[in-house]
Write an enzyme that holds these catalytic residues in place. Structure first.
Site: not given
Length: 285
Positions: A46-47, A99, A129, A184, A247, A249
């Site tokens: 969720g960056t 990251h 994901s 998230y 895509r 979320g």
């Protein structure tokens, strides 16, 4: 599979845009300034959503910045060639995304007062994901099947290495005053509450209307339609079928893809690798 990555200190990086010299400089020479703000995540956590929220908090909900400047220019990825160059040449407070696992991050950070936000997500959803995301790029070898990617993920043979080690490493800082841990799942469940939590951490006072604007312009739909945030500007030679950065979320999508055997195997590895953390540390468990 090994040859499809750039390996550095046991961590796999994409074969393009990442250089050993830069990674060494980041760890040993790069100086984190006290006024910098760091967004730290494992990929697919969720960056970009967190980045969008932080950018909107900085502008008190005014969308002009996020609608005119690409997200990677607003908060460059320090480990990429372009990002590192942009960051070291930037004056004033910097928003920095990474990251990198903790052992590869700038040593200067650990003695600074710079604030950092670490965002976590259920690794099962990250796995699914990541499988759909990386399969659409030319950045890494296509696993061909979810089953293959599942094995790679559990072994840590995926970009930026093991999720388990990444999280264990960064969570060692969870008691520090300048380090905020977010989930998230909590962001999805109570986005406004999370925005307020970030504001408190950053010492930003936003009024009710400003909070609503942050909420509005950081929504999944708003980001999907914002070409500065949806990565539609990425060159076509980097992607095969269009970069589907956003895509679904959602949370819990892994249940639509894991077999019973995979779910059980993942549970076993999770319990082994994440033993020792207090109950409730991971809201998805």
């Amino acid at each position: 599979m090994m040859s499809d990555y750039n390996w550095f200190e046991g961590i796999p990086f994409p074969a393009i845009s990442y250089q050993r010299e830069i990674l060494e400089d980041i760890r040993n020479k790069f100086v984190v300034k006290e006024e910098d703000l760091l967004i730290l995540t494992y990929p697919k956590s969720g960056t970009n959503w967190l980045n969008e929220i932080v950018c909107l908090i900085q502008t008190k909900g005014d969308p002009k910045w996020i609608q005119t400047v690409p997200i990677w220019d607003r908060s460059p990825w320090i480990e990429t060639e372009i990002g590192y160059s942009a960051i070291i040449n930037k004056e004033g407070p910097r928003l920095i995304t990474s990251h990198l696992p903790i052992h590869l991050f700038s040593k200067s950070f650990f003695s600074s007062k710079a604030k950092a936000i670490y965002l976590m997500r259920n690794p099962r959803d990250i796995l699914v994901s990541g499988y759909f995301f990386w399969g659409n790029t030319n950045l890494v070898k296509n696993p061909g099947s979810l089953g293959t990617y599942f094995e790679w993920f559990l072994q840590g043979n995926v970009l930026f290495g093991s999720w388990f080690e990444h999280v264990r490493g960064w969570l060692s800082m969870r008691e520090w005053d300048n380090f905020l841990v977010l989930y998230y799942e909590d962001m999805k469940k109570d986005t406004k509450g999370t925005i307020k939590k970030i504001c408190d951490f950053l010492g930003k006072n936003l009024g009710p209307d400003e909070l609503d604007l942050v909420l509005k312009y950081s929504s999944f739909q708003a980001m999907k339609e914002n070409n500065m945030s949806n990565y539609s500007l990425i060159k076509e030679d980097r992607v095969t079928n269009g970069l589907k950065l956003m895509r679904k979320g959602t949370t819990g999508d892994w249940k639509n893809h894991f077999t019973v055997a995979q779910a059980e195997a993942f549970d076993k590895v999770f319990q082994e690798k994440m033993a020792g953390f207090p109950p409730g540390m991971f809201p998805w468990e």
